[in-house]
Scaffold this active site. Structure first.
Site, PDB file in Angstrom:
ATOM      1  N   SER A  71      -9.624   1.220   3.131  1.00 40.27           N
ATOM      2  CA  SER A  71      -8.790   2.031   2.273  1.00 40.27           C
ATOM      3  C   SER A  71      -7.735   1.244   1.491  1.00 40.27           C
ATOM      4  O   SER A  71      -7.191   1.770   0.523  1.00 40.27           O
ATOM      5  CB  SER A  71      -8.101   3.098   3.113  1.00 40.27           C
ATOM      6  OG  SER A  71      -7.238   2.492   4.059  1.00 40.27           O
ATOM      7  N   SER A  95      -9.615  -1.244   7.223  1.00 41.28           N
ATOM      8  CA  SER A  95      -9.081  -1.044   5.868  1.00 41.28           C
ATOM      9  C   SER A  95      -8.384  -2.233   5.222  1.00 41.28           C
ATOM     10  O   SER A  95      -8.090  -2.188   4.037  1.00 41.28           O
ATOM     11  CB  SER A  95      -8.133   0.143   5.865  1.00 41.28           C
ATOM     12  OG  SER A  95      -8.889   1.325   5.787  1.00 41.28           O
ATOM     13  N   LYS A 117       0.865  -1.177   0.000  1.00 44.63           N
ATOM     14  CA  LYS A 117       0.000   0.000   0.000  1.00 44.63           C
ATOM     15  C   LYS A 117       0.906   1.232   0.000  1.00 44.63           C
ATOM     16  O   LYS A 117       1.973   1.220   0.640  1.00 44.63           O
ATOM     17  CB  LYS A 117      -0.859  -0.070   1.266  1.00 44.63           C
ATOM     18  CG  LYS A 117      -1.989   0.921   1.388  1.00 44.63           C
ATOM     19  CD  LYS A 117      -2.782   0.632   2.683  1.00 44.63           C
ATOM     20  CE  LYS A 117      -3.943   1.570   2.902  1.00 44.63           C
ATOM     21  NZ  LYS A 117      -4.708   1.252   4.132  1.00 44.63           N
TER      22      LYS A 117
HETATM   23  N1  GLN Z   1     -12.909   3.307   6.667  1.00 42.00           N
HETATM   24  C1  GLN Z   1     -12.349   3.674   7.916  1.00 42.00           C
HETATM   25  C2  GLN Z   1     -12.049   5.148   7.934  1.00 42.00           C
HETATM   26  O1  GLN Z   1     -12.297   5.785   6.973  1.00 42.00           O
HETATM   27  C3  GLN Z   1     -11.125   2.872   8.219  1.00 42.00           C
HETATM   28  C4  GLN Z   1      -9.927   3.308   7.489  1.00 42.00           C
HETATM   29  C5  GLN Z   1      -8.722   2.484   7.783  1.00 42.00           C
HETATM   30  O2  GLN Z   1      -8.813   1.417   8.396  1.00 42.00           O
HETATM   31  N2  GLN Z   1      -7.581   2.987   7.386  1.00 42.00           N
HETATM   32  O3  GLN Z   1     -11.583   5.674   8.893  1.00 42.00           O
END
Ligand code: GLN
Length: 474
Positions: free
Chosen positions: A152, A176, A77
């Protein structure tokens, strides 16, 4: 069918000189090129990957033992600091940034012989559930390019499912890794908080950020964890790893006490998720697991709690992007204050700004007690409820997400609707417990993920049970 063998077979063949690391890297790079329309990858690290592959092959030729990931290509990532390309976190404010050092996770993988071939797309700074918050592009779901891959770590999940590499690295702050795994049909594993170093990972919410793998099988995730796990002097929150290897053999589910999380399976759950999840749990029962319902009464508060604590930490972590030290700097500014303001206003995207504002608000005097402190109190209550549940159960089970992958653009106008996607993942982050999403059938051709959770540090139990569940669901 994947073009990649299971990771342990690749390693065995590379070590035996039957597979060449240079060929594996070319295979990965060709697949990345052939699937470019899915926008899973921001940049390749081709030159460095080819050079490292040649070195690994040379070591094999000299009769050296390379390591437990010898010659295995992977994709990181783009919030991991890596050599060989920029590290952007998919944000304009970091465009052009060349990391001066590598993340500990990347260093450990490289020491074991793995080769980073590319950097995957994400929601900028990992803020999001669909990759639509990336400042550069939206990744498409490999099963249906009109749908999101989840986020994400959407680029990482899509990369694995598009067969670009045997594994990808993601980060999981509120879901994510697990959410995109569920949407794309991959295995996504969030280890216990602190088991993997966060050093050199672009910080989001430091009290819940966790590094973990996305793979095709649970066994592959366990192999990757075994390389990553353990104390790192560069991250004071890291914990001791188990002495035993995490590469567990499949455990029997016989006699295992597994709790179905009541709050995740209530009447509001759609049939398209309920049906495959119930069927999967039934198979676990047939395999000998003792399955009962369990209630964690504070779970419905977890999402609200997360969306206070997470932005609070985000507002603090993003303050380092001031346009002075690295990343984008507003050249039109003519004094220091306007340089800060200009760099941040122009460099950050909408979602980062939203979180900075919410986070600053909930931490401000006068509102701290009402929001931040209250959220932390609820978080403690939730942790206690998990502890109580784990007195009666070895594992908890439920869906990973309330829906399958949704259409690109369908949630972008309404941030709250986007946040609701995380309703089943954030609690594990608040509690720091390990959780994994494994494919459990599909709904209208879109994958559905089954989520398993275990007590803190019970990663081996979780992986072994997930491997067995994967086998019986096959
Ligand atoms: N979707 C969640 C957020 O927007 C988790 C994001 C993540 O785990 N990086 O905060």
């Amino acid at each position: 069918m994947s073009q990649w063998l299971p990771i342990d077979d690749i390693v065995e063949q590379v070590q035996a000189g039957k597979l060449r690391a240079v060929d594996l890297v070319e295979q990965a790079l060709q697949t990345i090129e052939a699937t470019a329309e899915f926008d899973a990858v921001i940049a390749t690290t081709a030159d460095r990957a080819r050079q490292r592959a040649a070195e690994i092959d040379a070591r094999v030729d000299r009769g050296e033992t390379v390591g437990s990931l010898a010659g295995v290509p992977f994709i990181a990532k783009d919030n991991f600091l890596t050599f060989g390309s920029e590290t952007t976190a998919a944000s304009n404010i970091l465009k052009g940034f060349e990391a001066p050092y590598q993340a500990t996770a990347i260093e450990r993988l490289e020491e074991a012989g793995a080769i980073c071939v590319a950097k995957a797309n994400l929601d900028a700074f990992a803020h999001g559930s669909s990759t639509e918050n990336s400042d550069f592009m939206t990744t498409k779901n490999p099963h249906d390019p009109t749908k999101v891959p989840g986020g994400s770590s959407g680029g990482s999940a899509a990369a694995v499912v598009l067969d670009m590499a045997p594994f990808a690295l993601g980060t999981d702050t509120g879901g994510s890794i697990r959410l995109p795994a569920s949407f794309c049909g991959a295995v996504g594993y969030k280890p216990t908080y602190g088991l993997v170093s966060r050093s050199g990972v672009v910080a989001m919410a430091s009290s819940t950020d966790v590094v973990g793998p996305l793979t095709r099988t649970v066994a592959d995730s366990a192999i990757v964890l075994d390389v990553l796990a353990g104390v790192d002097p560069l991250d004071s929150t890291t914990i001791e790893r188990d002495d035993d290897c995490y590469q567990v053999s499949t455990a029997s589910l016989k006699g295992m006490r597994i709790g179905i999380i009541k709050e995740y399976m209530d009447e509001s759950l759609s049939d398209e998720i309920r049906q495959p999840i119930t069927a999967a749990i039934e198979k676990m029962r047939q395999a000998g697991a003792i399955i009962e319902e369990v209630s964690l009464p504070s779970l419905p508060l977890a999402l609200a709690c997360y969306y206070i604590i997470c932005p609070a930490e985000v507002s603090s972590n993003l303050s380092r992007y001031d346009g002075q030290r690295y990343g984008f700097s507003d050249t039109e500014a003519n004094d220091l204050f306007s340089s800060y303001a200009g760099s941040r206003s122009k460099g950050f995207g909408k979602e980062a700004k939203r979180r900075i504002m919410i986070g600053t608000y909930v931490l401000s005097s006068g509102y701290y007690d009402a929001y931040y402190k209250k959220a932390q109190t609820v978080r403690t209550k939730l942790i206690k409820e998990y502890e109580a549940a784990f007195k009666d159960f070895d594992l908890l089970v439920g869906p990973t997400a309330p829906t399958p992958a949704f259409a690109i653009g369908s949630h972008t106008a309404d941030p709250l609707q986007m946040y609701l996607t995380d309703i089943m993942t954030v609690a594990a982050n608040l509690a720091g417990i390990p959780a994994i999403s494994i494919p459990a059938g599909s709904s209208d051709g879109l994958p559905v993920g089954l989520q398993l959770m275990a007590p803190q540090r019970a990663d081996r139990t979780l992986l072994a049970a997930a491997a067995k569940t994967e086998e019986i669901l096959r």
